[in-house]
Design a protein around this motif. Structure first.
Motif, PDB file in Angstrom:
ATOM      1  N   ALA A   1       0.848  -1.195   0.000  1.00 14.23           N
ATOM      2  CA  ALA A   1       0.000   0.000   0.000  1.00 14.23           C
ATOM      3  C   ALA A   1       0.879   1.239   0.000  1.00 14.23           C
ATOM      4  CB  ALA A   1      -0.908   0.022   1.226  1.00 14.23           C
ATOM      5  N   PHE A   2       0.344   2.341  -0.496  1.00 14.75           N
ATOM      6  CA  PHE A   2       1.172   3.542  -0.646  1.00 14.75           C
ATOM      7  C   PHE A   2       1.663   4.065   0.692  1.00 14.75           C
ATOM      8  CE2 PHE A   2      -0.256   7.872   0.388  1.00 14.75           C
ATOM      9  CZ  PHE A   2      -1.471   7.625   0.990  1.00 14.75           C
ATOM     10  N   LYS A   3       1.017   3.663   1.785  1.00 14.06           N
ATOM     11  CA  LYS A   3       1.462   4.152   3.095  1.00 14.06           C
ATOM     12  C   LYS A   3       2.885   3.712   3.424  1.00 14.06           C
ATOM     13  CE  LYS A   3      -2.947   5.262   5.048  1.00 14.06           C
ATOM     14  NZ  LYS A   3      -3.781   5.006   3.847  1.00 14.06           N
ATOM     15  N   ASP A   4       3.358   2.656   2.774  1.00  8.22           N
ATOM     16  CA  ASP A   4       4.748   2.238   2.985  1.00  8.22           C
ATOM     17  C   ASP A   4       5.741   3.335   2.578  1.00  8.22           C
ATOM     18  OD1 ASP A   4       4.196  -0.401   3.890  1.00  8.22           O
ATOM     19  OD2 ASP A   4       3.991  -1.109   1.828  1.00  8.22           O
TER      20      ASP A   4
ATOM     21  N   ASN B   1      -7.737  11.040   4.262  1.00  8.34           N
ATOM     22  CA  ASN B   1      -7.354  12.064   5.233  1.00  8.34           C
ATOM     23  C   ASN B   1      -6.646  13.271   4.637  1.00  8.34           C
ATOM     24  OD1 ASN B   1      -8.275  11.573   7.860  1.00  8.34           O
ATOM     25  ND2 ASN B   1      -6.996   9.741   7.934  1.00  8.34           N
ATOM     26  N   PHE B   2      -6.546  13.345   3.323  1.00 10.36           N
ATOM     27  CA  PHE B   2      -6.036  14.530   2.647  1.00 10.36           C
ATOM     28  C   PHE B   2      -4.512  14.667   2.743  1.00 10.36           C
ATOM     29  CE2 PHE B   2      -5.807  19.196   1.751  1.00 10.36           C
ATOM     30  CZ  PHE B   2      -6.680  19.279   0.697  1.00 10.36           C
ATOM     31  N   GLY B   3      -3.826  13.615   3.251  1.00  4.80           N
ATOM     32  CA  GLY B   3      -2.375  13.721   3.389  1.00  4.80           C
ATOM     33  C   GLY B   3      -1.680  13.619   2.033  1.00  4.80           C
ATOM     34  N   ASP B   4      -2.150  12.671   1.234  1.00  3.77           N
ATOM     35  CA  ASP B   4      -1.511  12.403  -0.041  1.00  3.77           C
ATOM     36  C   ASP B   4      -1.656  13.602  -0.980  1.00  3.77           C
ATOM     37  OD1 ASP B   4      -0.228  11.004  -1.980  1.00  3.77           O
ATOM     38  OD2 ASP B   4      -1.765   9.462  -2.237  1.00  3.77           O
ATOM     39  N   ILE B   5      -2.856  14.082  -1.152  1.00  3.59           N
ATOM     40  CA  ILE B   5      -3.063  15.205  -2.090  1.00  3.59           C
ATOM     41  C   ILE B   5      -2.390  16.474  -1.570  1.00  3.59           C
ATOM     42  CG2 ILE B   5      -5.310  15.978  -1.187  1.00  3.59           C
ATOM     43  CD1 ILE B   5      -6.097  16.353  -4.223  1.00  3.59           C
TER      44      ILE B   5
ATOM     45  N   GLY C   1      -7.691  -1.133   8.792  1.00  8.63           N
ATOM     46  CA  GLY C   1      -7.083  -1.877   7.690  1.00  8.63           C
ATOM     47  C   GLY C   1      -5.644  -1.498   7.396  1.00  8.63           C
ATOM     48  N   ASP C   2      -5.456  -0.722   6.326  1.00  6.38           N
ATOM     49  CA  ASP C   2      -4.139  -0.454   5.756  1.00  6.38           C
ATOM     50  C   ASP C   2      -3.066   0.145   6.664  1.00  6.38           C
ATOM     51  OD1 ASP C   2      -4.358  -1.431   3.285  1.00  6.38           O
ATOM     52  OD2 ASP C   2      -4.473   0.498   2.253  1.00  6.38           O
ATOM     53  N   THR C   3      -3.442   1.159   7.431  1.00  2.73           N
ATOM     54  CA  THR C   3      -2.429   1.879   8.196  1.00  2.73           C
ATOM     55  C   THR C   3      -1.727   0.957   9.176  1.00  2.73           C
ATOM     56  OG1 THR C   3      -3.943   3.708   8.099  1.00  2.73           O
ATOM     57  CG2 THR C   3      -2.016   4.003   9.470  1.00  2.73           C
TER      58      THR C   3
ATOM     59  N   PRO D   1     -12.133   1.103   1.686  1.00  4.54           N
ATOM     60  CA  PRO D   1     -12.261   1.510   3.089  1.00  4.54           C
ATOM     61  C   PRO D   1     -11.260   2.564   3.549  1.00  4.54           C
ATOM     62  CG  PRO D   1     -11.353  -0.710   2.918  1.00  4.54           C
ATOM     63  CD  PRO D   1     -11.844  -0.334   1.551  1.00  4.54           C
ATOM     64  N   SER D   2     -10.094   2.666   2.888  1.00  9.24           N
ATOM     65  CA  SER D   2      -9.116   3.654   3.344  1.00  9.24           C
ATOM     66  C   SER D   2      -9.519   5.076   2.969  1.00  9.24           C
ATOM     67  CB  SER D   2      -7.734   3.343   2.788  1.00  9.24           C
ATOM     68  OG  SER D   2      -7.293   2.111   3.321  1.00  9.24           O
ATOM     69  N   MET D   3     -10.633   5.205   2.248  1.00  7.08           N
ATOM     70  CA  MET D   3     -11.141   6.541   1.929  1.00  7.08           C
ATOM     71  C   MET D   3     -12.393   6.846   2.751  1.00  7.08           C
ATOM     72  SD  MET D   3     -10.633   5.927  -2.109  1.00  7.08           S
ATOM     73  CE  MET D   3     -11.223   7.476  -2.803  1.00  7.08           C
ATOM     74  N   ASP D   4     -12.729   5.952   3.696  1.00  2.00           N
ATOM     75  CA  ASP D   4     -13.929   6.157   4.511  1.00  2.00           C
ATOM     76  C   ASP D   4     -13.604   7.047   5.700  1.00  2.00           C
ATOM     77  OD1 ASP D   4     -15.092   4.424   2.777  1.00  2.00           O
ATOM     78  OD2 ASP D   4     -15.246   2.741   4.181  1.00  2.00           O
TER      79      ASP D   4
HETATM   80  C1  LIG Z   1      -4.658   5.843   3.204  1.00  2.00           C
HETATM   81  C2  LIG Z   1      -5.112   5.458   1.840  1.00  2.00           C
HETATM   82  C3  LIG Z   1      -5.739   6.392   0.982  1.00  2.00           C
HETATM   83  C4  LIG Z   1      -6.042   7.807   1.398  1.00  2.00           C
HETATM   84  O1  LIG Z   1      -4.902   8.624   1.552  1.00  2.00           O
HETATM   85  P1  LIG Z   1      -4.965   9.956   2.420  1.00  2.00           P
HETATM   86  O2  LIG Z   1      -3.567  10.442   2.521  1.00  2.00           O
HETATM   87  O3  LIG Z   1      -5.548   9.564   3.751  1.00  2.00           O
HETATM   88  O4  LIG Z   1      -5.858  10.922   1.690  1.00  2.00           O
HETATM   89  C5  LIG Z   1      -6.099   5.959  -0.290  1.00  2.00           C
HETATM   90  N1  LIG Z   1      -5.898   4.684  -0.690  1.00  2.00           N
HETATM   91  C6  LIG Z   1      -5.303   3.770   0.102  1.00  2.00           C
HETATM   92  C7  LIG Z   1      -5.142   2.383  -0.398  1.00  2.00           C
HETATM   93  C8  LIG Z   1      -4.894   4.121   1.398  1.00  2.00           C
HETATM   94  O5  LIG Z   1      -4.326   3.197   2.185  1.00  2.00           O
END
Ligand SMILES: *Cc1c(COP(=O)(O)O)cnc(C)c1O
Length: 464
Positions: free
Chosen positions: A110-113, A258-262, A142-144, A308-311
């Motif tokens: 996942a991109f959080k890595d 959560n608007f972190g990525d954008i 989930g992802d985090t 779900p990570s956009m919920d």
């Molecule tokens: C966390 C996550 C997002 C949302 O990213 P934000 O920085 O919270 O906006 C989108 N897709 C995936 C798969 C994520 O894990």
């Protein structure tokens, strides 16, 4: 020039150096930490365009840090991105008219890595230097959770406690967390909902004597180092697409929670990367899409979705953007955030043409459209989109009127969401060897009562 310092969006925090900002997370006045200025790198793009990912990351991250020795910073970055399975770290693929930026080649897919592999190593470095310790507490649906665990597993100065709702996360996501057997990792299955887990979190963090006694910390997306490390891939992807297409500007679509990525993309634009605009994509939980179309930021009910990570109900990083939007006026931010806390609503004036913002536009997808997009891309392009990326791709297609190439951020590997892929395509297509192997892996997890006292007792007995 003076070194960069970190100030609060609400104005009442003594400016901090980078390492202190990383260890602090949230500012003491309840605001978010931001750099006191944004470096302009427009004159360096030519020189940076052929750098590989770790070298580019070093050039960008060093502009925001002056208290990590450069040779050390370089090593931390190199180690963080060596954990990615792709030689380019974050490759860009042409899929139909779109350019897909694959951010999911890290250890948890996942991109959080991208952020947490760096943040984990940064924590280790700072704690070693300060002879400190840290007990990280996290709540996840989930992802985090798995990306955070993977970022700090095996470290001597960190224990990580991750709460997830018992029997309410997908089997795969649960296994990604509970199959990590390092002694510093504690998975807690709380007999309650995700909201219960978050409430426990909040309560323990507001219990200051408890928090201080155990050096409790978080890895959530308000940490500046997470946003900072994500700025890099906007530059990297834009350079690849400039090279491929000869274009002078690009646009990005970002599946958003959560608007972190954008927000990282917004900083990249402010730093001088030629981005014509950013397209924000939400699912049914569309507080941000509604805001960027009406100027009204108002809470709704969270509904569960296929992505779900956009919920989310409230986007924790939104406050950083708001600060710049209101003319870097911390009093205005504090006023708006207080109003939002009290009334669940705030409003930003629109311009004469009715627009909320010129840099960010927004749209939303829903389950039906997201699944149809997965199916269509699979049939037409033989490319599998995960449901988060697919929501982004759907929205990107609605914003196809500019000539600038569109880069869609792909935030997860499709194999993390096999049920959605099967619902969309009718076939069991989404696999990854690392995830398939989890089915047989041994796991460790403690089931605990949904009670603040039970968690407190558990933590007190096992904290470093
Ligand atoms: C966390 C996550 C997002 C949302 O990213 P934000 O920085 O919270 O906006 C989108 N897709 C995936 C798969 C994520 O894990």
């Amino acid at each position: 020039m003076n070194p960069i310092r970190y100030i609060s969006t609400r104005g009442a925090q003594t400016p901090l150096a980078f390492k202190d900002a990383v260890m602090t997370g949230l500012a003491r006045d309840g605001g978010l930490l931001i750099p006191d200025r944004i470096p302009d790198v427009a004159a360096r793009l030519e020189e940076w365009k052929d750098l590989d990912y770790p070298d580019l990351a070093f050039e960008i991250i060093r502009l925001f840090t002056d208290d990590v020795p450069e040779a050390r910073l370089k090593e931390l970055i190199a180690a963080a991105y060596a954990s990615f399975a792709h030689p380019e770290v974050v490759p860009v693929r042409k899929v139909g008219r779109l350019h897909v930026l694959e951010l999911f080649h890290g250890p948890t897919l996942a991109f959080k890595d991208v952020a947490l592999q760096f943040l984990g190593r940064l924590f280790e470095e700072i704690l070693e230097e300060r002879q400190g310790r840290l007990n990280i507490l996290a709540a996840t649906s989930g992802d985090t959770g798995s990306a955070a665990i993977c970022g700090v597993r095996g470290q001597e100065r960190i224990h990580i406690f991750v709460m997830h709702p018992h029997d309410r996360v997908s089997d795969l996501q649960e296994r990604q967390m509970t199959s990590v057997l390092d002694a510093n990792v504690f998975n807690l299955a709380v007999k309650g909902s995700f909201d219960d887990c978050q409430l426990i979190m909040k309560t323990l963090f507001s219990d200051l004597p408890f928090k201080d006694r155990h050096e409790l910390g978080t890895v959530n997306s308000v940490n500046w180092a997470r946003v900072l490390s994500q700025i890099v891939y906007y530059f990297y992807a834009a350079f690849r697409v400039f090279e491929e297409t000869g274009a002078a500007q690009v646009q990005f679509t970002v599946p958003t929670g959560n608007f972190g990525d954008i927000l990282a993309g917004w900083y990249a634009k402010r730093m001088g990367l030629p981005i014509s605009r950013l397209v924000l994509a939400t699912n049914e939980n569309d507080i941000l899409a509604r805001f960027f179309n009406t100027g009204v930021y108002a809470k709704g009910q969270v509904v569960p979705t296929v992505n779900p990570s956009m919920d989310i109900q409230v986007a924790s990083n939104f406050e950083r953007w708001l600060y710049y939007k209101v003319g870097s006026d911390p009093k205005a931010v504090a006023r708006l955030m207080t109003q939002f806390a009290l009334e669940g609503r705030m409003e930003i004036p629109r311009d004469a043409k009715g627009r909320v913002d010129l840099e960010i536009v927004a749209g939303s997808s829903d389950t039906r459209r997201t699944l149809a997009t997965i199916k269509r891309y699979h049939e037409k392009h033989n490319y599998l989109l995960d449901p988060h990326t697919a929501a982004g791709v759907f929205v990107a297609e609605q914003y196809d009127e500019l000539d600038d190439p569109m880069i869609c951020l792909s935030t997860a590997h499709p194999a993390k969401f096999p049920d959605a892929i099967e619902d969309a395509t009718g076939q069991d297509l989404a696999h990854h060897p690392a995830l398939d192997a989890l089915k047989k892996a041994p796991t460790r997890c403690e089931v605990v009562e949904n009670s603040i006292d039970a968690i407190k007792t558990y933590l007190a007995a096992r904290a470093l």
